[in-house]
Design a protein around this motif. Structure first.
Motif, PDB file in Angstrom:
ATOM      1  N   VAL A  86      13.560 -23.969 -38.762  1.00 49.52           N
ATOM      2  CA  VAL A  86      13.648 -22.630 -39.163  1.00 49.52           C
ATOM      3  C   VAL A  86      14.088 -22.042 -38.010  1.00 49.52           C
ATOM      4  O   VAL A  86      13.792 -22.280 -36.820  1.00 49.52           O
ATOM      5  CB  VAL A  86      12.096 -22.041 -39.726  1.00 49.52           C
ATOM      6  CG1 VAL A  86      11.259 -21.945 -38.581  1.00 49.52           C
ATOM      7  CG2 VAL A  86      12.533 -20.754 -40.317  1.00 49.52           C
ATOM      8  N   GLY A  87      15.331 -20.932 -38.433  1.00 54.05           N
ATOM      9  CA  GLY A  87      15.667 -20.466 -37.162  1.00 54.05           C
ATOM     10  C   GLY A  87      17.127 -19.869 -37.702  1.00 54.05           C
ATOM     11  O   GLY A  87      17.170 -20.006 -38.786  1.00 54.05           O
ATOM     12  N   PRO A  88      18.224 -19.417 -36.697  1.00 56.22           N
ATOM     13  CA  PRO A  88      19.182 -18.856 -37.112  1.00 56.22           C
ATOM     14  C   PRO A  88      19.956 -19.596 -38.181  1.00 56.22           C
ATOM     15  O   PRO A  88      20.587 -18.994 -38.983  1.00 56.22           O
ATOM     16  CB  PRO A  88      19.932 -18.658 -35.867  1.00 56.22           C
ATOM     17  CG  PRO A  88      18.743 -18.464 -34.759  1.00 56.22           C
ATOM     18  CD  PRO A  88      17.707 -19.227 -35.468  1.00 56.22           C
ATOM     19  N   VAL A 147      14.860 -19.616 -43.473  1.00 53.44           N
ATOM     20  CA  VAL A 147      13.483 -19.610 -44.267  1.00 53.44           C
ATOM     21  C   VAL A 147      13.254 -20.988 -44.671  1.00 53.44           C
ATOM     22  O   VAL A 147      14.284 -22.004 -44.707  1.00 53.44           O
ATOM     23  CB  VAL A 147      13.819 -18.827 -45.461  1.00 53.44           C
ATOM     24  CG1 VAL A 147      14.787 -19.275 -46.565  1.00 53.44           C
ATOM     25  CG2 VAL A 147      12.499 -18.687 -46.395  1.00 53.44           C
ATOM     26  N   ALA A 148      12.131 -21.478 -44.281  1.00 53.80           N
ATOM     27  CA  ALA A 148      11.639 -22.987 -44.819  1.00 53.80           C
ATOM     28  C   ALA A 148      10.212 -22.746 -45.236  1.00 53.80           C
ATOM     29  O   ALA A 148       9.293 -21.738 -45.085  1.00 53.80           O
ATOM     30  CB  ALA A 148      11.758 -23.684 -43.579  1.00 53.80           C
ATOM     31  N   GLY A 149       9.905 -23.764 -46.287  1.00 49.99           N
ATOM     32  CA  GLY A 149       8.627 -24.152 -46.803  1.00 49.99           C
ATOM     33  C   GLY A 149       8.025 -24.982 -46.100  1.00 49.99           C
ATOM     34  O   GLY A 149       8.607 -26.294 -45.631  1.00 49.99           O
ATOM     35  N   LEU A 150       6.810 -25.001 -45.434  1.00 56.64           N
ATOM     36  CA  LEU A 150       5.780 -25.767 -44.862  1.00 56.64           C
ATOM     37  C   LEU A 150       4.582 -26.286 -45.666  1.00 56.64           C
ATOM     38  O   LEU A 150       3.881 -25.226 -46.313  1.00 56.64           O
ATOM     39  CB  LEU A 150       5.362 -25.364 -43.604  1.00 56.64           C
ATOM     40  CG  LEU A 150       6.321 -24.692 -42.550  1.00 56.64           C
ATOM     41  CD1 LEU A 150       5.735 -24.128 -41.280  1.00 56.64           C
ATOM     42  CD2 LEU A 150       7.602 -25.677 -42.459  1.00 56.64           C
ATOM     43  N   THR A 177       3.114 -22.506 -46.692  1.00 54.67           N
ATOM     44  CA  THR A 177       3.515 -21.432 -45.892  1.00 54.67           C
ATOM     45  C   THR A 177       4.893 -21.277 -46.189  1.00 54.67           C
ATOM     46  O   THR A 177       5.734 -22.235 -45.883  1.00 54.67           O
ATOM     47  CB  THR A 177       2.984 -21.489 -44.392  1.00 54.67           C
ATOM     48  OG1 THR A 177       1.777 -21.542 -44.286  1.00 54.67           O
ATOM     49  CG2 THR A 177       3.535 -20.360 -43.777  1.00 54.67           C
ATOM     50  N   THR A 178       5.522 -20.155 -46.384  1.00 52.77           N
ATOM     51  CA  THR A 178       6.702 -19.822 -46.379  1.00 52.77           C
ATOM     52  C   THR A 178       7.085 -18.954 -45.137  1.00 52.77           C
ATOM     53  O   THR A 178       6.630 -17.909 -44.858  1.00 52.77           O
ATOM     54  CB  THR A 178       7.014 -19.091 -47.698  1.00 52.77           C
ATOM     55  OG1 THR A 178       6.856 -19.543 -48.936  1.00 52.77           O
ATOM     56  CG2 THR A 178       8.615 -18.851 -47.785  1.00 52.77           C
ATOM     57  N   LEU A 179       7.904 -19.623 -44.375  1.00 51.15           N
ATOM     58  CA  LEU A 179       8.154 -19.019 -42.829  1.00 51.15           C
ATOM     59  C   LEU A 179       9.593 -18.419 -43.060  1.00 51.15           C
ATOM     60  O   LEU A 179      10.535 -19.409 -43.206  1.00 51.15           O
ATOM     61  CB  LEU A 179       8.012 -20.107 -41.982  1.00 51.15           C
ATOM     62  CG  LEU A 179       8.148 -19.606 -40.490  1.00 51.15           C
ATOM     63  CD1 LEU A 179       6.967 -18.703 -40.217  1.00 51.15           C
ATOM     64  CD2 LEU A 179       7.931 -20.895 -39.547  1.00 51.15           C
ATOM     65  N   ALA A 180       9.821 -17.343 -42.517  1.00 53.65           N
ATOM     66  CA  ALA A 180      11.054 -16.696 -42.518  1.00 53.65           C
ATOM     67  C   ALA A 180      11.334 -15.962 -41.385  1.00 53.65           C
ATOM     68  O   ALA A 180      10.718 -15.034 -40.696  1.00 53.65           O
ATOM     69  CB  ALA A 180      11.293 -15.588 -43.789  1.00 53.65           C
ATOM     70  N   LEU A 181      12.841 -15.794 -40.934  1.00 56.04           N
ATOM     71  CA  LEU A 181      13.226 -15.267 -39.750  1.00 56.04           C
ATOM     72  C   LEU A 181      13.315 -13.888 -39.948  1.00 56.04           C
ATOM     73  O   LEU A 181      13.981 -13.513 -41.215  1.00 56.04           O
ATOM     74  CB  LEU A 181      14.546 -15.864 -39.381  1.00 56.04           C
ATOM     75  CG  LEU A 181      15.242 -15.404 -37.920  1.00 56.04           C
ATOM     76  CD1 LEU A 181      14.529 -15.619 -36.857  1.00 56.04           C
ATOM     77  CD2 LEU A 181      16.744 -15.633 -37.979  1.00 56.04           C
ATOM     78  N   VAL A 182      12.873 -13.158 -38.982  1.00 54.72           N
ATOM     79  CA  VAL A 182      13.235 -11.602 -39.186  1.00 54.72           C
ATOM     80  C   VAL A 182      14.755 -11.521 -38.574  1.00 54.72           C
ATOM     81  O   VAL A 182      14.853 -11.542 -37.513  1.00 54.72           O
ATOM     82  CB  VAL A 182      12.080 -10.841 -38.253  1.00 54.72           C
ATOM     83  CG1 VAL A 182      12.443  -9.293 -38.430  1.00 54.72           C
ATOM     84  CG2 VAL A 182      10.862 -10.821 -38.857  1.00 54.72           C
ATOM     85  N   GLU A 183      15.565 -10.952 -39.438  1.00 53.13           N
ATOM     86  CA  GLU A 183      16.915 -10.934 -39.195  1.00 53.13           C
ATOM     87  C   GLU A 183      17.108  -9.463 -38.328  1.00 53.13           C
ATOM     88  O   GLU A 183      17.874  -9.509 -37.254  1.00 53.13           O
ATOM     89  CB  GLU A 183      17.795 -10.828 -40.267  1.00 53.13           C
ATOM     90  CG  GLU A 183      19.146 -10.843 -39.931  1.00 53.13           C
ATOM     91  CD  GLU A 183      19.606 -12.207 -39.206  1.00 53.13           C
ATOM     92  OE1 GLU A 183      20.385 -12.427 -38.136  1.00 53.13           O
ATOM     93  OE2 GLU A 183      19.130 -13.363 -39.811  1.00 53.13           O
TER      94      GLU A 183
END
Length: 450
Positions: free
Chosen positions: A27-29, A33-36, A300-306
């Protein structure tokens, strides 16, 4: 493991996985967004389910715990659960195909659905998959298929005990007007069910599913008791044990307010043992169909804050996770609130005073919010927002708003030394090329010559 210890272990593994996912670029730029999925937690929940019912059933009782595939329809997840002793409950040709791809055998598969086609029924009966007929018309289709070809499928009828609703009406499956099953309290319905069994010696199961999120355990137990009492009535009328298995569905609600796994399977199994003691004395085999409770806590759904901005004095963290991965939460936030955890740009738990803020998604409408006016350490651009308890009915069921890509899903195990995590790809991230292809890209001129 005590409940508090299990909760601590769950959150520790999650923190390790988030940091490792950021460090390893899952996950990153480039993949915002990714699911774990916590493999250790999933295995623990499967073991807890089996142990809870083993503790209250007579030795030698045939028990099948069938995972409700709709909760997390991902082949590697179904395979993991199969290896942990859990079968599959399917409700469509697609779900059956997923279960078969995962290696779940027909003898450990159950077909439910209020709208089975003739082709679905024919396939299930040919394979020997258990079938629960939803209504008299469907049972008539089964009659014809059974008459035309022998089958090893256990077959039953789903009844609706009409016990009432929980706090989420849309998920209450045993109301007076529910679309599921034969409405047992309607005029003449009970007599029809009894006669249907007497006329068909090959009907050997009875099915009900009374619970889901928002339904109290006591109400769920009432539904199970209604099915048990009907089975006893049918067997007495038949003068033999015609019904040999009760499918009691699933529906154990999930606590979305903390890491505590409450209520747990042992609590529910013990409640059932007190309310319906005959259910566990060995005369009936059992089938359960739990879904959400097996997976929710372990995703867990992990998302970058843009971007981090402010509007009307309210801080807003604009992330890449919104309606496309949390559809129920966005459209029905009162029923499906999510906990959000804040992580910094390196994937470490963020510290600092809690600040009321919105955590917004990327879709083009105002209501696309994971959380509104939610108190947590102030998120900044480059940080990460983690939507917790999303292992079921979230990243596995994508909503293609704005043609947003489906995120990758990764299973993980945390390092034994308390640091790091190992990952396996469950589902690769979707590409924009795949979106074009499934949106008719090869047929771009199809309408021009009409």
């Amino acid at each position: 493991m005590a409940s508090s210890d299990a909760s601590t272990a769950l959150s520790t593994r999650r923190d390790q996985a988030v940091r490792a996912a950021v460090e390893q670029g899952l996950v990153g730029p480039a993949a915002p967004v990714a699911g774990l999925l916590d493999v250790t937690g999933i295995r623990a929940s499967a073991a807890a389910l089996r142990a809870a019912f083993d503790a209250v059933t007579a030795p030698g009782t045939a028990v099948l715990h069938a995972f409700a595939v709709k909760a997390t329809p991902l082949v590697p997840v179904l395979r993991l659960l199969h290896e942990a002793g859990i079968g599959a409950e399917v409700a469509s040709p697609g779900e059956l195909a997923l279960a078969r791809a995962a290696g779940v055998p027909p003898t450990r598969t159950v077909l439910d659905s209020p709208a089975k086609t003739g082709a679905e029924l024919r396939e299930a009966l040919a394979l020997g998959i258990a079938v629960n007929a939803d209504n008299p018309q469907e049972l008539a289709r089964v009659d014809a298929l059974v008459a035309s070809a022998p089958t090893s499928s256990p077959i039953g009828v789903r009844i609706n005990p009409q016990i009432g609703a929980g706090s989420i009406g849309a998920l209450s499956t045993a109301t007076a007007t529910s679309k599921f099953g034969v409405a047992l309290r309607d005029e003449g319905a009970r007599a029809w069910v009894v006669q249907a069994y007497l006329d068909r010696p090959w009907l050997t199961r009875l099915h009900t599913h009374s619970g889901s999120q928002g339904v109290p355990l006591e109400l769920m137990a009432q539904g199970v008791r209604a099915a048990y009492e009907l089975a006893e009535e049918i067997n007495a009328a038949a003068g033999r044990q015609q019904i040999d298995t009760l499918d009691i569905g699933g529906g154990l609600p999930v606590n979305f307010t903390s890491d505590e796994e409450t209520p747990d399977y042992a609590t529910y199994a013990n409640l059932l043992a007190g309310a319906v003691p005959g259910l566990f004395d060995g005369r009936y085999g059992l089938v359960t169909e739990f879904g959400r409770s097996l997976l929710a806590k372990h995703g867990t759904t992990l998302a970058l804050v843009e971007y981090a901005k402010e509007s009307g004095g309210r801080p807003i963290a604009v992330t890449h996770a919104g309606v496309q991965v949390a559809t129920r939460t966005v459209y029905a936030p009162a029923s499906w609130p999510l906990r959000i955890a804040a992580y910094d740009a390196k994937g470490r738990p963020k510290t600092g005073p809690d600040v009321a803020q919105d955590v917004a998604g990327p879709a083009c409408f105002s209501g696309d919010l994971l959380a509104e006016n939610h108190a947590l350490p102030l998120l900044a651009a480059g940080d990460y927002a983690a939507a917790l308890d999303t292992g079921a009915y979230y990243f596995a069921q994508h909503y293609s708003y704005n043609s947003l890509v489906r995120p990758g899903v990764y299973g993980f195990t945390a390092g034994a030394d308390g640091d790091g995590a190992r990952f396996a790809t469950v589902r690769a991230p979707q590409t924009v090329e795949e979106i074009v292809a499934e949106s008719g890209g090869k047929q771009r001129g199809a309408l021009l010559d009409l």
